[in-house]
Design an enzyme around this catalytic site. Structure first.
Site, short mmCIF file in Angstrom:
data_model
loop_
_atom_site.label_atom_id
_atom_site.label_comp_id
_atom_site.label_asym_id
_atom_site.label_seq_id
_atom_site.Cartn_x
_atom_site.Cartn_y
_atom_site.Cartn_z
N GLU A 93 65.58 4.41 -5.19
CA GLU A 93 66.02 4.86 -3.86
C GLU A 93 67.04 3.93 -3.21
O GLU A 93 66.90 3.50 -2.07
CB GLU A 93 64.80 5.05 -2.92
N ASN A 139 63.13 12.86 0.86
CA ASN A 139 62.29 12.61 2.04
C ASN A 139 62.66 13.48 3.22
O ASN A 139 62.35 13.14 4.36
CB ASN A 139 62.39 11.13 2.45
N ARG A 173 68.13 9.20 -3.68
CA ARG A 173 66.73 9.62 -3.74
C ARG A 173 66.12 9.87 -2.35
O ARG A 173 65.17 10.64 -2.23
CB ARG A 173 65.89 8.58 -4.51
N HIS A 201 49.47 16.14 4.39
CA HIS A 201 50.82 15.62 4.14
C HIS A 201 51.85 16.76 4.13
O HIS A 201 52.88 16.69 4.81
CB HIS A 201 50.84 14.84 2.82
N HIS A 205 55.61 11.58 8.31
CA HIS A 205 54.73 10.40 8.18
C HIS A 205 54.25 9.94 9.55
O HIS A 205 53.11 9.51 9.70
CB HIS A 205 55.47 9.26 7.46
N LYS A 216 56.76 6.83 -7.69
CA LYS A 216 56.38 6.15 -6.42
C LYS A 216 54.86 6.09 -6.38
O LYS A 216 54.19 7.13 -6.46
CB LYS A 216 56.89 6.93 -5.22
N LYS A 240 63.60 17.32 -8.90
CA LYS A 240 63.12 15.97 -8.65
C LYS A 240 63.53 15.03 -9.79
O LYS A 240 64.00 13.91 -9.55
CB LYS A 240 61.60 15.95 -8.45
N HIS A 253 60.21 13.87 6.04
CA HIS A 253 59.12 12.90 5.85
C HIS A 253 59.08 11.82 6.92
O HIS A 253 58.01 11.30 7.22
CB HIS A 253 59.24 12.24 4.47
N GLU A 290 56.69 21.31 0.10
CA GLU A 290 57.55 20.45 -0.73
C GLU A 290 58.43 21.30 -1.65
O GLU A 290 59.55 20.91 -1.99
CB GLU A 290 56.70 19.47 -1.57
N ARG A 309 49.03 -7.03 -14.50
CA ARG A 309 50.48 -6.95 -14.22
C ARG A 309 51.15 -5.71 -14.82
O ARG A 309 52.36 -5.66 -14.99
CB ARG A 309 51.21 -8.21 -14.71
#
Ligand code: NAD
Ligand code: GLY
Length: 358
Positions: free
Chosen positions: A234, A242, A238, A262, A249, A140, A224, A245, A182, A118
């Protein structure tokens, strides 16, 4: 060495950026919990950098786990052998995972750390440009699902990010360029003077000039860290990280993970977002030209692969994590240096942008 801070109250952590940091015990020890350390990497990075990292961890019981190398292995299934090894070696809750590698290793290790017992501490040691300027910072973590990128994951912050810029010298040219996509993103969304600076330094960056690179990495991490500190999970702001993205994606998923990198997909997506922004009065034709020229100088693609149809891309974009009540929310540019999140665009403009390849 430069040190930045990600300010997240009790989950705050430092980002150290510099040359020859891998073997430095004093950078690692304050962030290692317990005596057991699992270095998680892949065969490519392990053969290049494991030896350099080991002296920093001489006082700990260290094991190494290798994921297979590649975006196509960023799956839930590949986490199981890591959990097996942790359990077989009786790693306790007071242990530390160290992610040594690019964004794939970093995202997977962070997610494994979030899940094992956990939650156990982990440290990011990013070795690609993309991971150094983006994926290692901000917490993330996760894996891909055949139906969508990064769809299974958790927000889970590292204890520290240690960026040894020397590792960039062994990165292949295509991967290096992918990371620059990026970097350009940060200028577009938040810092127009940084975009100007990138234009003046494009040649130096492409030659991997250490001075230019450390400035670019530090400024990217600063932006960042600032955005993440304001909106860790987010809820709003935030999402500007993206830019490109949602398109990107969809391109990655449609082409098969690992086919288009990517960062390359982000470059294509960023151009599409800029084209939409132009139609909506956000950026000027000159801004779009500057972006196209900069990406071309960085050897980045600027057009959709010709085999992709607007319908395929649209159906994949519907799976984006920013979709709300079926509406695709896009990160667009209000102007060069300022991003906004919008679902307020003419319905046919999106299909048109995905169809017209200029
Ligand atoms: P990657 O991790 O696949 O690394 C690219 C290639 O470079 C791999 O083959 C790797 O083994 C190799 N490599 C790594 N370091 C090297 C070095 N120093 N020298 C030589 N080879 C080296 O790809 P990436 O571009 O680093 O990361 C992409 C991933 O990051 C994607 O899965 C993406 O979804 C994720 N990502 C996550 C976030 C986030 O916020 N968590 C942000 C952006 C991207
Ligand atoms: N790479 C996008 C984010 O970290 O939010």
């Amino acid at each position: 060495m430069k040190t930045l801070q990600v300010d997240l109250g009790p989950r705050s952590y430092p980002i150290s950026i510099g040359s020859s940091l891998l073997g430095r015990t004093e950078l690692f020890s304050p962030h290692v919990t317990g005596r057991q350390v699992m270095i998680v990497t892949n065969p490519t990075v392990s053969s290049l950098y494991l030896k350099r990292l080991r002296p920093a961890l001489a006082n700990y019981t260290v094991q190494v786990h290798e994921f297979p190398d590649g975006e196509e292995y960023k799956t839930l299934e590949q986490l199981l052998p890591l959990f097996d090894q942790l359990l077989t070696a009786q790693f306790e809750r007071r242990c530390t995972l160290i992610a040594l590698g690019g964004g794939v290793v970093g995202d997977m290790t962070g997610f494994a750390a979030a899940c094992y017992q956990r939650g156990v501490p982990f440290i990011q040691v990013p070795t690609t440009l993309l991971a150094q300027v983006d994926s290692s910072v901000g917490g993330k973590t996760g894996v891909n699902h055949p139906r969508g990128k990064n769809m299974i994951g958790a927000f889970y912050q590292p204890q520290a990010v240690i960026i040894d810029t020397d590792t960039l010298q062994t990165l292949d040219d295509r991967q290096f360029s992918a990371g620059l996509a990026e970097v350009v993103k940060y200028g577009l969304i938040r810092d127009a003077p940084f975009f100007d600076w990138l234009e003046t330094q494009a040649s130096a960056l492409m030659k991997r000039d250490p001075g230019a690179l450390s400035i670019a990495i530090a400024r990217s991490c600063e932006i960042k860290a600032d955005v993440v500190a304001q909106d860790e999970r987010e809820g709003g702001l935030r999402a500007i990280l993206n830019l490109g993205h949602t398109f990107g994606h969809a391109v990655e998923t449609a082409m098969g993970y690992g086919t288009v990198l990517h960062g390359e997909a982000v470059a294509i997506g960023t151009v599409l977002a800029a084209r939409m922004s132009l139609q909506l009065g956000g950026v000027t034709p000159q801004d779009l030209d500057r972006l196209l020229i900069l990406f071309q100088r960085m050897n980045l693609p600027t057009q959709l692969p010709s085999q992709l149809t607007a319908d395929t891309l649209l159906s994949l974009m519907q799976l984006d994590k920013k979709v709300e009540q079926g509406q695709i929310r896009l990160v667009l540019l209000k102007q060069l240096g300022e991003a906004m999140i919008s679902n307020d665009y003419p319905a046919d403009l999106l299909s048109q942008i995905l169809t017209v390849s200029l």
